[in-house]
Design an enzyme around this catalytic site. Structure first.
Site, PDB file in Angstrom:
ATOM      1  N   ARG A 107       1.117  -1.208  -0.297  1.00  0.00           N
ATOM      2  CA  ARG A 107       0.082  -0.111   0.091  1.00  0.00           C
ATOM      3  C   ARG A 107       0.710   1.157   0.096  1.00  0.00           C
ATOM      4  O   ARG A 107       2.165   1.187   0.286  1.00  0.00           O
ATOM      5  CB  ARG A 107      -1.308   0.005   0.995  1.00  0.00           C
ATOM      6  CG  ARG A 107      -0.398   0.445   2.890  1.00  0.00           C
ATOM      7  CD  ARG A 107      -1.232   0.067   3.621  1.00  0.00           C
ATOM      8  NE  ARG A 107      -0.893   0.491   4.815  1.00  0.00           N
ATOM      9  CZ  ARG A 107      -1.104   0.543   5.960  1.00  0.00           C
ATOM     10  NH1 ARG A 107      -2.388   0.534   6.004  1.00  0.00           N
ATOM     11  NH2 ARG A 107      -0.704   0.540   7.045  1.00  0.00           N
ATOM     12  N   GLU A 112      -3.619   7.513   6.833  1.00  0.00           N
ATOM     13  CA  GLU A 112      -2.172   7.492   7.108  1.00  0.00           C
ATOM     14  C   GLU A 112      -1.086   8.506   6.013  1.00  0.00           C
ATOM     15  O   GLU A 112       0.086   7.814   6.138  1.00  0.00           O
ATOM     16  CB  GLU A 112      -2.261   6.508   7.256  1.00  0.00           C
ATOM     17  CG  GLU A 112      -3.088   6.156   8.396  1.00  0.00           C
ATOM     18  CD  GLU A 112      -2.558   4.558  10.136  1.00  0.00           C
ATOM     19  OE1 GLU A 112      -2.989   4.597  10.728  1.00  0.00           O
ATOM     20  OE2 GLU A 112      -1.736   3.684   8.810  1.00  0.00           O
ATOM     21  N   GLU A 115      -8.146   5.892  14.518  1.00  0.00           N
ATOM     22  CA  GLU A 115      -7.932   4.224  14.138  1.00  0.00           C
ATOM     23  C   GLU A 115      -7.518   3.405  15.458  1.00  0.00           C
ATOM     24  O   GLU A 115      -6.597   4.787  16.180  1.00  0.00           O
ATOM     25  CB  GLU A 115      -7.285   3.598  13.424  1.00  0.00           C
ATOM     26  CG  GLU A 115      -7.769   3.754  12.234  1.00  0.00           C
ATOM     27  CD  GLU A 115      -6.894   3.196  11.269  1.00  0.00           C
ATOM     28  OE1 GLU A 115      -5.575   2.820  11.365  1.00  0.00           O
ATOM     29  OE2 GLU A 115      -6.659   3.234   9.498  1.00  0.00           O
ATOM     30  N   GLU A 133      -3.507  -8.330   6.201  1.00  0.00           N
ATOM     31  CA  GLU A 133      -4.062  -7.456   8.335  1.00  0.00           C
ATOM     32  C   GLU A 133      -4.694  -8.377   8.105  1.00  0.00           C
ATOM     33  O   GLU A 133      -6.236  -7.977   9.250  1.00  0.00           O
ATOM     34  CB  GLU A 133      -4.804  -5.974   8.069  1.00  0.00           C
ATOM     35  CG  GLU A 133      -3.298  -5.642   7.672  1.00  0.00           C
ATOM     36  CD  GLU A 133      -3.890  -3.749   7.925  1.00  0.00           C
ATOM     37  OE1 GLU A 133      -3.622  -2.927   8.887  1.00  0.00           O
ATOM     38  OE2 GLU A 133      -4.740  -3.005   7.068  1.00  0.00           O
TER      39      GLU A 133
END
Length: 663
Positions: free
Chosen positions: A122, A161, A318, A366
């Site tokens: 990512r 993020e 988060e 994840e």
């Protein structure tokens, strides 16, 4: 752009009422359609009010260049709205789809060693790539136009993020953008040469086009080049944030825009103090880090986030219900930690408690990261804990919108000192800026003293005591500000390796700690780093590591609070304090850790009249945080604590949190 109470109220109006929001990242595109109705049903059972949606959905939303598929997202948005759940809609630009990197591999980041990072994970994009920016903004525009009037939409979530994996890019795009940034900063190449000290090692530039990022070199790159590249890299991501934000504001001016910061641990590449004014409300992601100060680090990060938000409410976008997947060993949370972790963030100003993610993934990198709805399903202790927390947050609705109450002690946090103090070619590479700040925070918690962790550009004048650990970068203006504050009655505490360089990373001449020498009444000629196996004893019974300065006391009214008992500096001052009218300035010349700082706190805080606000028997066992008229009492231990000394309080269970109203 600046934050305001109005932007928070606007979120609350769109959400329906003043409440503490509760939710998670929701990734329905990972699951077959038949799961979605069950998701909404379980969300309602848990008390979910908001989800962040479509964060990593670019490949699904635009499966081929210029071809969009919004049908599934339309259905999810409608389904959530019908269930009474609002949406923080992501711009989905965090990870470009395979077709984009295949067609334009020139958007891929380049490491300092010249390696091109491949897709397959990512954030495989260059912050300065004009091609990436063009494609990303095109997608953002499509999303904004399509969902501008959707009743579920309460906020925009820019990217995700920013900088988590691509903060430092050394590509040709980055080099070109770096040169533009340097021209804007310095104006001409001679000013750059002066700032970078290019007379050293024959580095003088004749033209900006000769300048490169600090790529892998034969030896240590120019230190000011490194510092400026860190500044530039943070700014480059900030510019991308602005680009998406401005487009969204133009199309949906009534919908607030945020992006999730990562104020936690050693995540340091993004200067969030500089970014905070760019969003309509501050949001943060935080994950508990293993170690003896794990709980204190959570509190420290939440505290700093609250002060980045200027004391106004912010949003926890988060954190985890239990184990994460990216640490060497990923341990599940103990009973009570799910709630305590969440409510500690609320105590420091969060008006939303959100997780990664809603449903634990079945596949992908994840899949072992915990979620609100785990692999075990609703018949699980994690989900039951989630339901209990949702109920408690509903009961705590009166807390929503309240501001953090300022403490009397401030711990100064400076991103540029963090960057510069840990450069190569320094007296030691063992120094850890954030750890020193955290040690002071833990010591104050142990003493039962509330402290604010605030950026160096914050309202320093409002505090009685300022602790500035390793304040390495001290421009002349900051030095003057601190001197004036002490002269006006403030009490300053700073440490080793402070006051060393100016904003160009040039050493202040005449001895250390540079422009702070006079206010501290000391002078240091040479640094005293310690080897890993070395330590020094102080005459107050504590032990220092990492550093041991040779202090010459030069000023009047300087009191030696502790001396070295062993080591090269035996019999010399280790901790000093100079009185200056009603104020004072103290210096701690070694790393003492929380236990070693504890004996010093009475002498450092006493002259300012600072003391704990809880009964002495609760000091260290319970953390106090205050929002408006609400006192949050957080059990720092694994044992029950008797709070009966406080009116209206009883027994606080292990890892428990209670909230008292103090009207």
């Amino acid at each position: 752009m600046t934050q305001s109470n109005e932007t928070t109220r606007r979120w609350l109006r769109r959400a329906g009422s003043a409440r503490l929001e509760f939710g998670a990242d929701y990734n329905p595109d990972q699951w077959p359609r038949e799961f979605w109705d069950e998701d909404v049903r379980a969300m309602r059972e848990a008390g979910v009010t908001v989800v962040s949606l479509a964060i990593f959905s670019w490949a699904r939303l635009e499966p081929r260049e210029g071809v969009y598929d919004f049908a599934w997202l339309d259905e999810v948005m409608d389904l959530l709205h019908s269930g009474g759940i609002t949406v923080d809609l992501a711009t989905a630009t965090a990870s470009p789809p395979p077709w984009l990197t295949r067609k334009h591999p020139e958007i891929l980041p380049v490491t300092r060693t010249g390696e091109v990072l491949s897709p397959g994970a990512r954030q495989h994009w260059r912050p300065t790539s004009p091609i990436f920016r063009e494609h990303a903004l095109r997608l953002v525009r499509e999303l904004a136009v399509r969902y501008a009037e959707h009743p579920a939409l309460v906020a925009w979530h820019v990217n995700n993020e920013l900088g988590c994996h691509n903060i430092y890019d050394y590509s040709d795009d980055a080099a070109a953008a770096f040169r533009v940034w340097l021209r804007d900063r310095y104006g001409d190449v001679e000013a750059l040469n002066h700032a970078w000290g290019t007379a050293f090692w024959s580095q003088r530039y004749d033209d900006f086009e000769e300048v490169l990022p600090p790529r892998l070199a034969a030896s240590h790159p120019n230190p000011t080049q490194q510092l400026d590249f860190k500044r530039f890299s943070s700014d480059a991501l900030k510019q991308h944030l602005r680009a998406e934000r401005d487009l969204l504001h133009g199309i949906t001016p009534e919908v607030p825009v945020t992006t999730n910061f990562m104020v936690m641990g050693e995540t340091k590449g993004m200067n969030y103090a500089d970014w905070a004014a760019e969003v309509d409300f501050v949001s943060n992601d935080h994950y508990v880090l293993p170690g003896p100060q794990a709980r204190d680090e959570l509190s420290f990060s939440a505290n700093l986030t609250g002060n980045l938000a200027g004391g106004r409410p912010w949003f926890l976008m988060e954190h985890s219900t239990s184990a994460v997947n990216w640490q060497p060993v990923n341990v599940a949370k103990k009973p009570g930690e799910l709630e305590r972790d969440s409510l500690t963030h609320v105590a420091h100003g969060a008006d939303a408690v959100c997780y990664f993610q809603w449903r634990q993934s079945k596949a992908g990198a994840e899949k072992y990261h915990s979620a609100m709805l785990p692999h075990a399903g609703t018949d699980s202790e994690v989900f039951r804990g989630v339901v209990r927390l949702g109920q408690r947050l509903r009961e705590m609705a009166p807390v929503a919108g309240s501001h953090r109450r300022r403490a009397e002690v401030g711990i100064v946090f400076d991103w540029e000192s963090w960057w510069a103090a840990e450069h190569d070619s320094h007296p030691t590479d063992r120094l850890r800026y954030r750890q020193e700040a955290l040690d002071w925070y833990t010591a104050l918690l142990d003493a039962g003293v509330r402290a604010d962790v605030l950026p160096v550009g914050g309202p320093l004048e409002e505090y009685r005591v300022l602790i500035a650990p390793i304040l390495h970068v001290v421009p002349a203006a900051l030095a003057g500000r601190l001197r004036d504050w002490v002269a006006a009655g403030g009490h300053l505490v700073t440490t080793y390796f402070s006051g060393i360089v100016d904003e160009n990373d040039h050493v202040w001449l005449g001895g250390y700690p540079g422009p702070l020498r006079d206010v501290l009444g000391i002078r240091i000629e040479e640094f005293g780093p310690l080897l890993d196996h070395e330590s020094v004893e102080l005459d107050n019974g504590t032990t220092g590591t990492l550093w041991s300065d040779r202090i010459d006391v030069t000023g009047e009214d300087v009191e030696v609070l502790a001396r070295y008992k062993t080591g090269e500096q035996a019999e010399r001052a280790a901790v000093t304090r100079r009185r200056a009218g009603d104020g004072s300035a103290a210096y701690v010349s070694t790393r003492l850790g929380p236990d070693g700082l504890a004996p010093l706190l009475p002498a450092l805080l006493g002259p300012a009249g600072v003391r704990g606000e809880l009964p002495p028997e609760l000091a260290g066992r319970v953390e106090l945080a205050i929002r408006g008229d609400h006192w949050f009492l957080i059990n720092r231990t694994d044992e029950p604590v008797d709070l009966s000394a406080l009116p209206g309080a009883g027994l606080l269970g292990p890892r428990g949190v209670t909230v008292l109203h103090r009207g």
